[in-house]
Scaffold this motif. Structure first.
Motif, PDB file in Angstrom:
ATOM      1  N   HIS A   1       0.872  -1.173   0.000  1.00  0.00           N
ATOM      2  CA  HIS A   1       0.000   0.000   0.000  1.00  0.00           C
ATOM      3  C   HIS A   1       0.909   1.222   0.000  1.00  0.00           C
ATOM      4  O   HIS A   1       1.718   1.394   0.912  1.00  0.00           O
ATOM      5  CB  HIS A   1      -0.908   0.010   1.243  1.00  0.00           C
ATOM      6  N   ASP A   2       0.787   2.019  -1.031  1.00  0.00           N
ATOM      7  CA  ASP A   2       1.602   3.219  -1.155  1.00  0.00           C
ATOM      8  C   ASP A   2       0.833   4.384  -0.531  1.00  0.00           C
ATOM      9  O   ASP A   2      -0.260   4.717  -0.974  1.00  0.00           O
ATOM     10  CB  ASP A   2       1.893   3.497  -2.629  1.00  0.00           C
ATOM     11  N   CYS A   3       1.403   4.946   0.522  1.00  0.00           N
ATOM     12  CA  CYS A   3       0.788   6.073   1.233  1.00  0.00           C
ATOM     13  C   CYS A   3       1.866   7.150   1.341  1.00  0.00           C
ATOM     14  O   CYS A   3       2.509   7.284   2.382  1.00  0.00           O
ATOM     15  CB  CYS A   3       0.294   5.629   2.603  1.00  0.00           C
ATOM     16  N   PRO A   4       2.095   7.870   0.229  1.00  0.00           N
ATOM     17  CA  PRO A   4       3.225   8.809   0.186  1.00  0.00           C
ATOM     18  C   PRO A   4       3.270   9.726   1.398  1.00  0.00           C
ATOM     19  O   PRO A   4       2.218  10.204   1.826  1.00  0.00           O
ATOM     20  CB  PRO A   4       2.974   9.604  -1.094  1.00  0.00           C
ATOM     21  N   PRO A   5       4.449   9.865   1.953  1.00  0.00           N
ATOM     22  CA  PRO A   5       5.737   9.409   1.427  1.00  0.00           C
ATOM     23  C   PRO A   5       6.161   8.043   1.955  1.00  0.00           C
ATOM     24  O   PRO A   5       7.298   7.640   1.758  1.00  0.00           O
ATOM     25  CB  PRO A   5       6.694  10.497   1.924  1.00  0.00           C
ATOM     26  N   ASP A   6       5.277   7.319   2.609  1.00  0.00           N
ATOM     27  CA  ASP A   6       5.637   6.026   3.202  1.00  0.00           C
ATOM     28  C   ASP A   6       5.085   4.873   2.364  1.00  0.00           C
ATOM     29  O   ASP A   6       4.083   5.008   1.669  1.00  0.00           O
ATOM     30  CB  ASP A   6       5.101   5.932   4.635  1.00  0.00           C
ATOM     31  N   LEU A   7       5.752   3.724   2.479  1.00  0.00           N
ATOM     32  CA  LEU A   7       5.350   2.525   1.757  1.00  0.00           C
ATOM     33  C   LEU A   7       5.107   1.401   2.755  1.00  0.00           C
ATOM     34  O   LEU A   7       5.938   1.140   3.624  1.00  0.00           O
ATOM     35  CB  LEU A   7       6.444   2.102   0.766  1.00  0.00           C
ATOM     36  N   TYR A   8       3.966   0.733   2.616  1.00  0.00           N
ATOM     37  CA  TYR A   8       3.574  -0.378   3.475  1.00  0.00           C
ATOM     38  C   TYR A   8       3.621  -1.658   2.648  1.00  0.00           C
ATOM     39  O   TYR A   8       2.936  -1.764   1.631  1.00  0.00           O
ATOM     40  CB  TYR A   8       2.146  -0.171   3.991  1.00  0.00           C
ATOM     41  N   HIS A   9       4.403  -2.632   3.091  1.00  0.00           N
ATOM     42  CA  HIS A   9       4.505  -3.926   2.417  1.00  0.00           C
ATOM     43  C   HIS A   9       4.049  -4.991   3.409  1.00  0.00           C
ATOM     44  O   HIS A   9       4.505  -5.016   4.552  1.00  0.00           O
ATOM     45  CB  HIS A   9       5.954  -4.189   1.982  1.00  0.00           C
ATOM     46  N   VAL A  10       3.140  -5.871   2.972  1.00  0.00           N
ATOM     47  CA  VAL A  10       2.634  -6.917   3.860  1.00  0.00           C
ATOM     48  C   VAL A  10       2.842  -8.288   3.233  1.00  0.00           C
ATOM     49  O   VAL A  10       2.756  -8.443   2.008  1.00  0.00           O
ATOM     50  CB  VAL A  10       1.139  -6.717   4.219  1.00  0.00           C
ATOM     51  N   ARG A  11       3.129  -9.244   4.090  1.00  0.00           N
ATOM     52  CA  ARG A  11       3.210 -10.651   3.697  1.00  0.00           C
ATOM     53  C   ARG A  11       2.334 -11.444   4.660  1.00  0.00           C
ATOM     54  O   ARG A  11       2.555 -11.445   5.863  1.00  0.00           O
ATOM     55  CB  ARG A  11       4.647 -11.161   3.760  1.00  0.00           C
ATOM     56  N   TYR A  12       1.305 -12.087   4.118  1.00  0.00           N
ATOM     57  CA  TYR A  12       0.451 -12.967   4.911  1.00  0.00           C
ATOM     58  C   TYR A  12       1.028 -14.375   4.860  1.00  0.00           C
ATOM     59  O   TYR A  12       1.552 -14.800   3.830  1.00  0.00           O
ATOM     60  CB  TYR A  12      -0.975 -12.984   4.351  1.00  0.00           C
ATOM     61  N   ASP A  13       0.917 -15.099   5.968  1.00  0.00           N
ATOM     62  CA  ASP A  13       1.408 -16.469   6.041  1.00  0.00           C
ATOM     63  C   ASP A  13       0.288 -17.347   6.595  1.00  0.00           C
ATOM     64  O   ASP A  13      -0.097 -17.211   7.762  1.00  0.00           O
ATOM     65  CB  ASP A  13       2.642 -16.531   6.945  1.00  0.00           C
ATOM     66  N   PHE A  14      -0.246 -18.220   5.729  1.00  0.00           N
ATOM     67  CA  PHE A  14      -1.342 -19.112   6.120  1.00  0.00           C
ATOM     68  C   PHE A  14      -0.876 -20.569   6.233  1.00  0.00           C
ATOM     69  O   PHE A  14      -1.694 -21.477   6.274  1.00  0.00           O
ATOM     70  CB  PHE A  14      -2.480 -19.009   5.091  1.00  0.00           C
ATOM     71  N   SER A  15       0.426 -20.802   6.286  1.00  0.00           N
ATOM     72  CA  SER A  15       0.973 -22.159   6.253  1.00  0.00           C
ATOM     73  C   SER A  15       0.615 -22.994   7.483  1.00  0.00           C
ATOM     74  O   SER A  15       0.672 -24.217   7.424  1.00  0.00           O
ATOM     75  CB  SER A  15       2.499 -22.118   6.072  1.00  0.00           C
ATOM     76  N   ALA A  16       0.252 -22.351   8.590  1.00  0.00           N
ATOM     77  CA  ALA A  16      -0.113 -23.090   9.809  1.00  0.00           C
ATOM     78  C   ALA A  16      -1.616 -22.975  10.097  1.00  0.00           C
ATOM     79  O   ALA A  16      -2.046 -23.088  11.238  1.00  0.00           O
ATOM     80  CB  ALA A  16       0.697 -22.573  11.002  1.00  0.00           C
ATOM     81  N   TRP A  17      -2.408 -22.724   9.048  1.00  0.00           N
ATOM     82  CA  TRP A  17      -3.856 -22.528   9.199  1.00  0.00           C
ATOM     83  C   TRP A  17      -4.463 -23.607  10.071  1.00  0.00           C
ATOM     84  O   TRP A  17      -4.101 -24.768   9.917  1.00  0.00           O
ATOM     85  CB  TRP A  17      -4.520 -22.526   7.818  1.00  0.00           C
ATOM     86  N   PRO A  18      -5.312 -23.267  11.057  1.00  0.00           N
ATOM     87  CA  PRO A  18      -6.039 -22.020  11.205  1.00  0.00           C
ATOM     88  C   PRO A  18      -5.323 -20.926  12.001  1.00  0.00           C
ATOM     89  O   PRO A  18      -5.949 -19.936  12.361  1.00  0.00           O
ATOM     90  CB  PRO A  18      -7.330 -22.439  11.903  1.00  0.00           C
ATOM     91  N   GLU A  19      -4.062 -21.074  12.270  1.00  0.00           N
ATOM     92  CA  GLU A  19      -3.290 -19.933  12.765  1.00  0.00           C
ATOM     93  C   GLU A  19      -2.688 -19.249  11.542  1.00  0.00           C
ATOM     94  O   GLU A  19      -2.368 -19.913  10.556  1.00  0.00           O
ATOM     95  CB  GLU A  19      -2.181 -20.381  13.708  1.00  0.00           C
ATOM     96  N   TRP A  20      -2.544 -17.929  11.622  1.00  0.00           N
ATOM     97  CA  TRP A  20      -1.959 -17.209  10.501  1.00  0.00           C
ATOM     98  C   TRP A  20      -1.276 -15.936  10.986  1.00  0.00           C
ATOM     99  O   TRP A  20      -1.471 -15.519  12.120  1.00  0.00           O
ATOM    100  CB  TRP A  20      -2.993 -16.913   9.419  1.00  0.00           C
ATOM    101  N   ARG A  21      -0.423 -15.370  10.125  1.00  0.00           N
ATOM    102  CA  ARG A  21       0.340 -14.173  10.480  1.00  0.00           C
ATOM    103  C   ARG A  21       0.255 -13.146   9.359  1.00  0.00           C
ATOM    104  O   ARG A  21       0.102 -13.504   8.194  1.00  0.00           O
ATOM    105  CB  ARG A  21       1.820 -14.516  10.675  1.00  0.00           C
TER     106      ARG A  21
END
Length: 145
Positions: A95-115
Motif C-alpha cells: 500500500h503506497d501512502c506517500p511518502p511512506d510505503l507499506y509492504h505486507v506478507r500474509y502467512d497461512f501455512s499453519a492454518w487455522p493460525e496465521w500471520r
C-alpha cells in the motif's frame, strides 16, 4: 491452500509485536480480532492493550472491511477507502501512502493460525509489525468455521 472470506469469520486471539527502528522502541499488543458480517463482507474489529516502550498501556482499536473481490480479498479502511488486495495464492502486497510505503506478507501455512508481517518504510516511518492470529471457538454467537 485456497482460503475464502468465510474462512476468517469468527473470533481470533491477536498477538502483535512492533519493532520501531526510528523510535528505537518495541511495542506489544495482546487482544482479540473479530470478523463479523457487515458492509458487504466481513468487518474486522481488532481490540487490545498496547504497551509501547516504557509508556503506560493503552486501549487500542481499529476496524477494516474485508470483501471477496477478483478471486481474493480486498481490504478497506473503516471509512471505505481501498487499502490492499491479497489472496492465499498471492499473499504479498503493498500500500503506497506517500511518502511512506507499506509492504505486507500474509502467512497461512499453519492454518487455522496465521500471520501478517508489515514492513513500513519512508521518511516518517521505519517499523516491522508482526501480527499472529489464533482461532477462538464459540465466541459471541459467531459461528465456528
Amino acid at each position: 491452500m485456497g482460503l475464502c472470506l468465510a474462512d476468517f469469520e469468527g473470533c481470533w486471539r491477536l498477538s502483535r509485536r512492533i519493532d520501531d527502528a526510528r523510535a528505537g522502541l518495541t511495542g506489544r499488543l495482546e487482544g482479540d480480532a473479530l470478523f463479523a458480517p457487515g458492509q458487504g463482507g466481513l468487518v474486522l474489529t481488532e481490540t487490545g492493550r498496547l504497551c509501547y516502550g516504557d509508556g503506560p498501556p493503552l486501549n487500542a482499536e481499529r476496524r477494516y472491511t474485508w470483501r471477496e473481490e477478483a478471486g481474493g480479498i480486498a481490504v478497506f479502511f473503516e471509512d471505505g477507502r481501498p487499502f490492499h488486495w491479497f489472496s492465499s495464492d498471492a499473499p504479498e502486497t503493498r500500500h503506497d501512502c506517500p511518502p511512506d510505503l507499506y509492504h505486507v506478507r500474509y502467512d497461512f501455512s499453519a492454518w487455522p493460525e496465521w500471520r501478517a508481517v508489515w514492513q513500513v518504510s519512508g521518511p516518517r516511518k521505519d517499523y516491522v509489525m508482526e501480527s499472529h492470529y489464533t482461532r477462538v471457538t464459540g465466541c459471541g454467537g459467531v459461528p465456528e468455521r
